[in-house]
Design a protein around this motif. Structure first.
Motif, mmCIF file in Angstrom:
data_model
loop_
_atom_site.group_PDB
_atom_site.id
_atom_site.type_symbol
_atom_site.label_atom_id
_atom_site.label_comp_id
_atom_site.label_asym_id
_atom_site.label_seq_id
_atom_site.Cartn_x
_atom_site.Cartn_y
_atom_site.Cartn_z
ATOM 1 N N CYS A 1 -23.944 -43.181 60.521
ATOM 2 C CA CYS A 1 -23.793 -42.203 61.607
ATOM 3 C C CYS A 1 -25.125 -41.480 61.734
ATOM 4 C CB CYS A 1 -22.669 -41.224 61.270
ATOM 5 S SG CYS A 1 -22.677 -39.718 62.264
ATOM 6 N N SER A 2 -25.725 -41.543 62.917
ATOM 7 C CA SER A 2 -27.060 -40.959 63.079
ATOM 8 C C SER A 2 -27.037 -39.446 62.852
ATOM 9 C CB SER A 2 -27.619 -41.295 64.463
ATOM 10 O OG SER A 2 -26.716 -40.899 65.466
ATOM 11 N N ASP B 1 -24.022 -30.630 62.598
ATOM 12 C CA ASP B 1 -24.000 -30.667 64.069
ATOM 13 C C ASP B 1 -24.150 -29.283 64.694
ATOM 14 O OD1 ASP B 1 -23.714 -31.368 66.697
ATOM 15 O OD2 ASP B 1 -21.570 -31.777 66.603
ATOM 16 N N GLN B 2 -25.332 -29.008 65.232
ATOM 17 C CA GLN B 2 -25.538 -27.693 65.849
ATOM 18 C C GLN B 2 -24.577 -27.460 67.020
ATOM 19 O OE1 GLN B 2 -28.824 -27.098 68.686
ATOM 20 N NE2 GLN B 2 -29.811 -28.858 67.726
ATOM 21 N N HIS B 3 -24.235 -28.526 67.749
ATOM 22 C CA HIS B 3 -23.418 -28.323 68.958
ATOM 23 C C HIS B 3 -21.976 -27.931 68.633
ATOM 24 C CE1 HIS B 3 -26.826 -29.493 71.187
ATOM 25 N NE2 HIS B 3 -26.800 -30.752 70.791
ATOM 26 N N LEU B 4 -21.357 -28.669 67.719
ATOM 27 C CA LEU B 4 -19.994 -28.296 67.331
ATOM 28 C C LEU B 4 -19.999 -26.874 66.775
ATOM 29 C CD1 LEU B 4 -16.992 -29.073 66.882
ATOM 30 C CD2 LEU B 4 -17.635 -29.807 64.592
ATOM 31 N N TYR C 1 -30.002 -28.340 62.639
ATOM 32 C CA TYR C 1 -30.492 -28.862 63.922
ATOM 33 C C TYR C 1 -29.847 -30.189 64.371
ATOM 34 C CZ TYR C 1 -33.283 -32.690 61.931
ATOM 35 O OH TYR C 1 -33.678 -33.853 61.330
ATOM 36 N N GLY C 2 -28.950 -30.745 63.565
ATOM 37 C CA GLY C 2 -28.418 -32.095 63.836
ATOM 38 C C GLY C 2 -27.617 -32.209 65.120
ATOM 39 N N LEU C 3 -27.482 -33.433 65.573
ATOM 40 C CA LEU C 3 -26.695 -33.705 66.786
ATOM 41 C C LEU C 3 -26.241 -35.157 66.795
ATOM 42 C CD1 LEU C 3 -28.965 -35.375 68.569
ATOM 43 C CD2 LEU C 3 -29.698 -33.091 69.184
ATOM 44 N N CYS C 4 -25.342 -35.456 67.725
ATOM 45 C CA CYS C 4 -24.845 -36.826 67.862
ATOM 46 C C CYS C 4 -25.639 -37.529 68.960
ATOM 47 C CB CYS C 4 -23.358 -36.800 68.197
ATOM 48 S SG CYS C 4 -22.773 -38.394 68.784
ATOM 49 N N SER C 5 -26.218 -38.659 68.602
ATOM 50 C CA SER C 5 -27.043 -39.394 69.568
ATOM 51 C C SER C 5 -26.213 -39.944 70.732
ATOM 52 C CB SER C 5 -27.752 -40.537 68.848
ATOM 53 O OG SER C 5 -26.791 -41.304 68.143
ATOM 54 N N PRO D 1 -16.442 -31.826 71.576
ATOM 55 C CA PRO D 1 -17.297 -30.668 71.258
ATOM 56 C C PRO D 1 -18.633 -31.012 70.604
ATOM 57 C CG PRO D 1 -15.377 -30.728 69.816
ATOM 58 C CD PRO D 1 -15.180 -31.799 70.829
ATOM 59 N N GLU D 2 -18.921 -32.295 70.394
ATOM 60 C CA GLU D 2 -20.269 -32.687 69.950
ATOM 61 C C GLU D 2 -21.253 -32.679 71.125
ATOM 62 O OE1 GLU D 2 -20.053 -36.464 67.944
ATOM 63 O OE2 GLU D 2 -18.732 -35.688 66.388
ATOM 64 N N CYS D 3 -20.751 -32.464 72.350
ATOM 65 C CA CYS D 3 -21.641 -32.347 73.521
ATOM 66 C C CYS D 3 -22.374 -31.001 73.442
ATOM 67 C CB CYS D 3 -20.828 -32.385 74.811
ATOM 68 S SG CYS D 3 -20.124 -34.001 75.151
#
Ligand code: 13P
Ligand code: SF4
Length: 367
Positions: A108-109, A182-185, A226-230, A256-258
Motif C-alpha cells: 500500500c503506497s 493519512d493526513q486526509h483521513l 504527511y501521508g496520503l493515498c495515491s 475520507p482518504e480524499c
C-alpha cells in the motif's frame, strides 16, 4: 514493465497461460475451495477485482475483515487484500492461524509513507517541544511496526469506519493527537469533530523536524503525518463541482482518504462498507458519483442496474497494488496449502505482534 509508481510489474505469473487458460484457473480455484472446506477462509477487500471477490467467503472493509480474521477457526486465512491487512490478521489471531497474501508485492503506497524510524524521530522531537500529553493514533493502513509503536505509547488504531470514535476517545484522553499516516483521513475527521484547520499542522519527514518549529507543535491540537493515498488523491474538487453543475440530482459520495476540498464539496463520505450500504439502501432511480477505487465502483454499477452509479473521476482510479491479487496467484497459494506447504505466508514477530495487539484491542474496545 514498470507501472505508474515505479514498481516492476514484470509478468512473473506463477501459473502460466500455457499451463492453464484463464477459465481453467477459475475452475480449479472453485474445486480447491470445495476441497479445502473449513480448513481455509478467503477474505476479500471490496477493492479486489471481480474474479477474486467471487471466491471470497467474506467481503468487507478493513474493519470487518480484521474482525472476521479474529473470529475465524479456519487453519488458513487467504487474505485477498494488501500487506498491512494480512499482517493485521496475523496479529489479531495471535499468530495461531497461517495467513497467506497471494502476491507478496501487494503493498500500500500510503502505508509505505511512514516508517518506524521516522515516527520515532518525530516522537522525540514532539517530546522535546512540549510536556503536554500526545496520543498517537494510526490508521490501520500501516506496517505492524507502527501499530506496535502506537501500542507502546498507549494509543489506538482506527479504520475509516471508526476514525471519528477513536479520535474522540484520544482527545478526551490527552491534550494533543498525532495521526498517521493519512493526513486526509486525519484532517477530515478532526474537522468534522469541530477542530479548526488552524489547529492542525502537517509533519513531513523529508524536512528537519518535519518542517515544524517547537512553537507550532505547542500551538497545535492535531499533528498530521504527511501521508496520503495515491488512488484517492486522483479525485478533485473540480470533478465534484462539474458533476453537481451538470446533474444536480446526482449525489456525490467519497471515501475520507480524499483531500479536504473534495471531502467538503461532496454530499457524503464514508468507508467502503458505508458507501456500499448507502447506495444499496437508496431507492431505485437514485444517482451517485462515487469517489473511490474503480473496481468497487464498477461492481456497484453492474450489481445495481436500477440506479445510476458512476465514478467521480473520468480517469481510472485503480489501486494497482490491490489489483496484484489475481486468480493465478490465488490458485498457486491454494495449491500450496493443499500440499501442506504454504507459500506467501505473512508473519509478524512476537514482540511487534504483542504491542500491535494492544493498539488493535484499544480500537475494538472503543468501537
Ligand atoms: P476501507 O475499506 O476500510 O474503507 O479502506 C479503504 C482502503 O483504502 C483500504 O486500503
Ligand atoms: Fe493503500 Fe490507497 Fe490502495 Fe487503499 S486504495 S490499499 S490506501 S494505495
Amino acid at each position: 514493465m514498470i507501472d505508474l509508481f515505479g514498481n516492476n510489474i514484470e509478468n512473473t505469473e506463477p501459473i502460466t497461460q500455457t499451463e492453464l487458460s484463464d477459465e481453467e484457473v477459475l475452475f480449479e480455484i472453485d474445486q480447491l475451495k470445495a476441497e479445502l472446506k473449513e480448513k481455509l477462509i478467503i477474505l476479500g477487500h471490496h477493492y479486489q477485482q471481480d474474479d477474486i471477490i467471487r471466491f471470497a467467503d467474506i467481503k468487507g472493509d478493513s474493519l470487518a475483515l480484521a474482525q472476521k480474521a479474529k473470529e475465524t477457526k479456519a487453519e488458513y486465512i487467504m487474505f485477498c487484500g494488501v500487506h498491512f491487512m494480512a499482517e493485521t490478521a496475523d496479529i489479531v489471531t495471535h499468530g495461531k492461524r497461517t495467513v497467506v497474501l497471494p502476491d507478496l508485492r501487494a503493498g500500500c503506497s500510503m502505508a509505505d509513507m511512514a516508517s518506524a524510524e521516522d515516527i520515532n524521530k518525530a516522537w522525540s522531537f514532539f517530546k522535546s517541544a512540549t510536556d503536554e500529553k500526545i496520543v498517537p493514533i494510526t490508521y490501520i493502513n500501516c506496517a505492524a511496526s507502527l501499530k506496535s509503536f502506537v501500542g507502546k505509547n498507549e494509543g489506538s488504531i482506527c479504520t475509516s469506519s471508526n476514525a471519528k470514535k477513536v479520535i474522540k476517545w484520544a482527545l478526551e484522553k490527552g491534550d494533543k493527537l498525532l495521526f498517521f499516516p493519512d493526513q486526509h483521513l486525519g484532517r477530515n475527521t478532526c474537522f468534522e469533530l469541530g477542530i479548526p484547520l488552524e489547529e492542525m499542522v502537517v509533519y513531513d519527514p523529508n524536512y528537519q523536524n518535519g518542517g515544524l518549529s517547537s512553537k507550532q507543535i505547542q500551538n497545535a491540537k492535531v499533528i498530521l503525518w504527511y501521508g496520503l493515498c495515491s488512488v484517492h488523491q486522483g479525485f478533485t474538487k473540480e470533478q465534484v463541482l462539474t458533476i453537481k453543475k451538470n446533474n444536480p440530482r446526482m449525489e456525490v459520495i467519497v471515501h475520507p482518504e480524499c483531500n479536504f476540498e473534495v471531502f467538503s464539496a461532496a454530499d457524503d463520505a464514508g468507508s467502503t462498507a458505508y458507501i456500499i450500504d448507502k447506495i444499496k439502501r437508496a431507492p431505485a432511480g437514485s444517482e451517485f458519483a462515487v469517489g473511490t477505487e474503480i473496481n468497487l465502483v464498477n461492481r456497484l454499477a453492474h450489481e445495481m442496474t436500477d440506479k445510476k452509479i458512476i465514478s467521480l473521476s473520468p480517469y481510472q482510479c485503480l489501486c494497482t497494488t490491490m489489483y496484484r491479487i489475481r486468480p493465478r496467484w490465488l490458485l498457486a497459494s491454494m495449491r500450496a496449502i493443499k500440499n501442506n506447504n504454504p507459500i506467501n505466508v505473512i508473519k509478524v514477530d512476537k514482540t511487534t505482534r504483542e504491542f500491535s495487539l494492544r493498539a488493535l484491542e484499544a480500537m475494538f474496545k472503543i468501537t
